[in-house]
Design a protein around this motif. Structure first.
Motif, PDB file in Angstrom:
ATOM      1  N   LYS A   1       0.702  -1.394  -0.110  1.00  0.00           N
ATOM      2  CA  LYS A   1      -0.143  -0.022  -0.151  1.00  0.00           C
ATOM      3  C   LYS A   1       0.927   1.076   0.026  1.00  0.00           C
ATOM      4  N   TRP A   2       1.785   1.465   0.781  1.00  0.00           N
ATOM      5  CA  TRP A   2       2.721   2.402   0.814  1.00  0.00           C
ATOM      6  C   TRP A   2       3.450   2.496  -0.254  1.00  0.00           C
ATOM      7  N   LEU A   3       4.030   1.799  -0.785  1.00  0.00           N
ATOM      8  CA  LEU A   3       4.641   1.553  -2.222  1.00  0.00           C
ATOM      9  C   LEU A   3       4.045   2.511  -3.193  1.00  0.00           C
ATOM     10  N   LEU A   4       2.645   2.151  -3.162  1.00  0.00           N
ATOM     11  CA  LEU A   4       1.842   2.776  -4.319  1.00  0.00           C
ATOM     12  C   LEU A   4       1.159   4.221  -3.777  1.00  0.00           C
ATOM     13  N   ASP A   5       1.618   4.709  -2.841  1.00  0.00           N
ATOM     14  CA  ASP A   5       1.001   5.833  -2.246  1.00  0.00           C
ATOM     15  C   ASP A   5       2.053   6.795  -2.377  1.00  0.00           C
ATOM     16  N   PRO A   6       1.904   7.727  -3.502  1.00  0.00           N
ATOM     17  CA  PRO A   6       3.032   8.747  -3.538  1.00  0.00           C
ATOM     18  C   PRO A   6       2.962  10.143  -2.564  1.00  0.00           C
ATOM     19  N   LYS A   7       2.020  10.232  -1.891  1.00  0.00           N
ATOM     20  CA  LYS A   7       1.793  11.062  -0.861  1.00  0.00           C
ATOM     21  C   LYS A   7       2.602  10.819   0.241  1.00  0.00           C
ATOM     22  N   VAL A   8       3.119   9.520   0.630  1.00  0.00           N
ATOM     23  CA  VAL A   8       3.874   9.308   1.783  1.00  0.00           C
ATOM     24  C   VAL A   8       5.448   9.364   1.522  1.00  0.00           C
ATOM     25  N   TRP A   9       5.962   9.668   0.126  1.00  0.00           N
ATOM     26  CA  TRP A   9       7.402   9.630  -0.261  1.00  0.00           C
ATOM     27  C   TRP A   9       7.708  11.229  -0.424  1.00  0.00           C
ATOM     28  N   THR A  10       8.840  11.419   0.111  1.00  0.00           N
ATOM     29  CA  THR A  10       9.648  12.843  -0.145  1.00  0.00           C
ATOM     30  C   THR A  10      11.142  12.578  -0.531  1.00  0.00           C
ATOM     31  N   PRO A  11      11.441  13.528  -1.360  1.00  0.00           N
ATOM     32  CA  PRO A  11      13.007  13.459  -1.829  1.00  0.00           C
ATOM     33  C   PRO A  11      13.691  14.329  -0.835  1.00  0.00           C
ATOM     34  N   LEU A  12      14.820  13.582  -0.620  1.00  0.00           N
ATOM     35  CA  LEU A  12      15.783  14.304   0.309  1.00  0.00           C
ATOM     36  C   LEU A  12      16.609  15.503  -0.300  1.00  0.00           C
ATOM     37  N   TYR A  13      16.640  15.467  -1.516  1.00  0.00           N
ATOM     38  CA  TYR A  13      17.381  16.640  -2.442  1.00  0.00           C
ATOM     39  C   TYR A  13      16.819  16.701  -3.761  1.00  0.00           C
ATOM     40  N   ASP A  14      17.243  17.974  -4.466  1.00  0.00           N
ATOM     41  CA  ASP A  14      16.467  17.989  -5.832  1.00  0.00           C
ATOM     42  C   ASP A  14      17.252  17.106  -6.793  1.00  0.00           C
ATOM     43  N   GLY A  15      16.354  16.572  -7.740  1.00  0.00           N
ATOM     44  CA  GLY A  15      16.639  15.691  -8.777  1.00  0.00           C
ATOM     45  C   GLY A  15      16.880  14.350  -7.947  1.00  0.00           C
ATOM     46  N   ALA A  16      16.506  14.036  -6.809  1.00  0.00           N
ATOM     47  CA  ALA A  16      16.550  12.537  -6.298  1.00  0.00           C
ATOM     48  C   ALA A  16      15.833  11.521  -7.156  1.00  0.00           C
ATOM     49  N   PRO A  17      16.270  10.480  -7.628  1.00  0.00           N
ATOM     50  CA  PRO A  17      15.631   9.553  -8.321  1.00  0.00           C
ATOM     51  C   PRO A  17      14.531   8.822  -7.503  1.00  0.00           C
ATOM     52  N   ASP A  18      13.242   8.501  -7.882  1.00  0.00           N
ATOM     53  CA  ASP A  18      12.242   8.045  -7.529  1.00  0.00           C
ATOM     54  C   ASP A  18      12.503   7.138  -6.530  1.00  0.00           C
ATOM     55  N   GLY A  19      13.503   6.206  -6.882  1.00  0.00           N
ATOM     56  CA  GLY A  19      13.839   4.950  -5.753  1.00  0.00           C
ATOM     57  C   GLY A  19      14.556   5.576  -4.527  1.00  0.00           C
ATOM     58  N   GLU A  20      15.009   6.781  -4.726  1.00  0.00           N
ATOM     59  CA  GLU A  20      15.566   7.148  -3.401  1.00  0.00           C
ATOM     60  C   GLU A  20      14.859   8.127  -2.685  1.00  0.00           C
ATOM     61  N   TYR A  21      13.435   8.476  -2.988  1.00  0.00           N
ATOM     62  CA  TYR A  21      12.589   9.084  -2.007  1.00  0.00           C
ATOM     63  C   TYR A  21      12.395   8.175  -0.565  1.00  0.00           C
ATOM     64  N   VAL A  22      12.145   9.100   0.402  1.00  0.00           N
ATOM     65  CA  VAL A  22      12.295   8.244   1.616  1.00  0.00           C
ATOM     66  C   VAL A  22      10.867   8.446   2.520  1.00  0.00           C
ATOM     67  N   PHE A  23      10.761   7.697   3.320  1.00  0.00           N
ATOM     68  CA  PHE A  23       9.625   7.566   3.992  1.00  0.00           C
ATOM     69  C   PHE A  23       9.617   7.160   5.438  1.00  0.00           C
ATOM     70  N   ALA A  24       9.109   7.901   6.679  1.00  0.00           N
ATOM     71  CA  ALA A  24       9.493   7.567   7.813  1.00  0.00           C
ATOM     72  C   ALA A  24       8.498   6.510   8.610  1.00  0.00           C
ATOM     73  N   MET A  25       9.063   5.161   8.351  1.00  0.00           N
ATOM     74  CA  MET A  25       8.290   4.120   8.625  1.00  0.00           C
ATOM     75  C   MET A  25       8.257   3.875   9.965  1.00  0.00           C
TER      76      MET A  25
END
Length: 646
Positions: A616-640
């Motif tokens: 569910k989390w993997l499919l929810d874009p609202k919970v993911w945040t980039p730590l730096y400009d231009g971060a690839p999608d796979g490096e967006y982070v979530f406080a789990m």
């Protein structure tokens, strides 16, 4: 947190989360096997060395050249090379090095735990001290509560003496770390016992910095605070008289509120659930939204919908327990709590009414593999409080009632309080009174927010409802004022409230990348497949051999960094090592797996529930945040949250 030294220039409380920062595995798609990689952490196979920039850190093309860029405080960077006085760094595992920093302008980043101040409702605001000794002195003070109250008064008056050693105080408002991620690295920590009850506690040295620049406070008024209430009804045969009682209670409340200012601030929705129509087609549906939550001037449709819900199923469902978790999940996930994207509901409440327990995730007629604890956590992160009115009728029996009560207590938690209400003997009159009390208590939250007189006294609602009202208001004020973390502040703080160790002041979380969570999901999925095939003792003996094969295959994919040399199931996820957290999976060795079929079943059931939540989390874009400009999608982070780690 609010800096004591800068209190005079800060008018609104500034909130933050704590991020215990550390090495993370963050592979990104399409990484070539031969690409340059960061340096490995000592003793690790898949965890890379990282640093955090200090305030004012500069980036250089090479040692000795002129600086070409400035870093924000606590920018996480991977280490690619080290020379005397210099460190070669880059923001991404896959992107390679981008320049050099002076060694004295960065600090090691050894942990990947993240945490946030919990909602302070039900406890006092916590202090950040300039030293571990000052924090201990406060916690061990004979007159702790009196000293705490005096210090809070000093903060409010701006008269904190330097001798206190106080550098910050927790904000008055609450900011949800899922909605708004902040970085506050833990630079050091000490495991200790809380002096009030001798239970385990962490003392942490933290530093605070906002992830994003402050925004202007929202232009809204305190009297805009409103509530969205979604009823989740069991509409199986046995519930007919209870739905009628609920309808009577809601109708009376709606009549009393109609045309009043408070009435305009309370809105309702209705979701119904039964059981698996695949097993019994005559049930017609498993879940159904009978009335979506919307802002309405006229609440007549609410009463009409609840009346219509009394048309219950005309056939028995499979088993005594019903699929209530599916109904609650839909109420949490499918309800538009955003108010159409313009003005989110400030108090978000789901009220479950049922005379049955929930389907176990192992029941073939259950829709979801997400358990009560995982569903509660997901709801809380969305700011939704779940309340359960459980009718303990004679049809269930004591054993069934005990099972249902345990599940619904797990489901009906919001921060540190539980909103489970067992109605003995399934009394319809008691149900009607409970519905009236709960809805009135929720409307009282709005009254208090508007500085109006509440209808119910605290002793009539219970302390948990008082705490809930305060928690919702603190979260509302945090959103209203655009609360942010302060400039860089360093100090020591306690994980559990200094005055009440039963209350968690800082909630541990793990800052995971999307690729890390995908790795966890992939591993759990494959372990589940193997585990379900492991029936007898001989299969159990072969299980770990098959697991090693799976881990070896996953390790060949650069997007799935896996440790192939672990002796436990969870050890393949090396980035979870050294956390102040343990689970059955992390501790499961080959010997323990082979010991008992009951142990294996419990481990597999836990995997299945967590896997469903990860997807569910993997499919929810609202919970993911980039730590730096231009971060690839796979490096967006979530406080789990820790409680849903493998």
């Amino acid at each position: 947190m609010i800096s004591v030294r800068s209190w005079s220039r800060i008018r609104v409380a500034i909130a933050g989360c704590i991020v215990l920062l550390g090495p993370m595995i963050a592979p990104v798609p399409s990484v070539a096997q031969g690409a340059e990689r960061p340096l490995l952490a000592e003793g690790r196979k898949t965890v890379y060395q990282r640093v955090l920039t200090r305030p004012g850190a500069l980036g250089y093309p090479s040692p000795g050249e002129a600086a070409t860029l400035g870093y924000p405080a606590f920018q996480p960077l991977y280490i690619f090379d080290v020379q005397p006085g210099w460190i070669q760094v880059g923001p991404s595992i896959s992107g390679g090095p981008t320049g050099w920093v002076q060694a004295g302008t960065v600090v090691p980043w050894k942990q990947n735990i993240v945490a946030a101040f919990t909602n302070s409702a039900g406890r006092e605001r916590q202090f950040v001290f300039d030293s571990e000794a000052r924090l201990r002195q406060m916690m061990e003070h004979e007159a702790l509560r009196e000293t705490q109250a005096r210090m809070l008064a000093e903060v409010a008056a701006g008269t904190v003496p330097d001798t206190r050693g106080l550098v910050a105080v927790e904000p008055t408002e609450f900011v949800n770390i899922v909605d708004q991620l902040y970085l506050m690295p833990i630079l050091d920590f000490v495991q200790d016992l809380h002096p009030l009850n001798y239970e385990e506690n962490l003392l942490m040295k933290v530093a605070s910095v906002p992830l994003r620049e402050a925004t202007e406070p929202a232009q809204a008024q305190a009297d805009s605070f409103d509530a969205g209430i979604v009823f989740v009804f069991d509409t199986t045969q046995s519930m007919e008289p209870y739905i009628q009682r609920t309808q009577a209670a809601v109708e009376q409340i709606v009549d009393e509120l109609q045309g009043t200012e408070i009435g305009e601030r309370v809105q309702f929705g209705v979701v119904a659930f039964r059981d698996n129509p695949g097993a019994t087609p005559e049930l017609e549906y498993r879940t159904r939204t009978l009335l979506p939550l919307q802002r309405r001037q006229d609440q007549t449709p609410v009463v009409a919908t609840i009346r219509a819900a009394t048309r219950v199923a005309q056939i028995n469902s499979p088993g005594f327990n019903e699929d209530s978790l599916a109904g609650v999940e839909d109420a949490v996930d499918l309800t538009d709590w955003s108010g159409g994207g313009r003005d989110p509901f400030d108090a978000r409440i789901v009220i479950l009414i049922t005379d049955a327990g929930p389907k176990d995730v192992r029941d073939p007629n259950a829709r979801t593999h997400i358990g009560a604890k995982e569903l509660q956590r997901d709801a809380q992160d969305k700011g939704v409080a779940i309340m359960t009115l459980h009718l303990q009728t004679s049809a269930g029996g004591e054993a069934q009632h005990a099972y249902a009560a345990a599940q619904y207590r797990d489901l009906s938690r919001f921060h540190e309080d539980t909103f489970y209400y067992g109605i003995e003997d399934g009394s319809p009159q008691a149900l009607e009174e409970s519905v009236t009390r709960l809805v009135t208590a929720i409307t009282d939250v709005i009254r208090v927010a508007r500085n109006d007189q509440p209808v119910l006294a605290p002793e009539d609602t219970g302390q948990e409802m008082v705490n809930l009202g305060l928690a919702l208001q603190l979260a509302y004020l945090g959103r209203l004022r655009g609360t942010q973390a302060p400039d860089v502040i360093e100090g020591w703080v306690s994980e559990k409230a200094v005055e009440d160790p039963s209350r968690l002041a800082i909630e541990p979380r793990l800052l995971v990348t999307k690729n890390e969570m995908a790795t966890m999901a992939d591993l759990l999925s494959q372990l589940l497949t193997l585990g379900e095939q492991s029936r007898g003792a001989e299969d159990a003996a072969n299980f770990f051999t098959q697991v090693r094969d799976v881990v070896a295959r996953m390790a060949q994919n650069p997007d799935r960094l896996i440790n192939t040399e672990s002796d436990t199931l969870g050890g393949a996820l090396e980035f979870l090592d050294d956390l102040p957290y343990e689970s059955q999976l992390m501790l499961t060795t080959e010997d323990r797996w082979a010991q008992s079929a009951m142990n294996r079943r419990a481990i597999l059931d836990g995997m299945r529930q967590k896997l469903a939540q990860y997807r569910k989390w993997l499919l929810d874009p609202k919970v993911w945040t980039p730590l730096y400009d231009g971060a690839p999608d796979g490096e967006y982070v979530f406080a789990m949250p820790f409680d849903v780690l493998p």
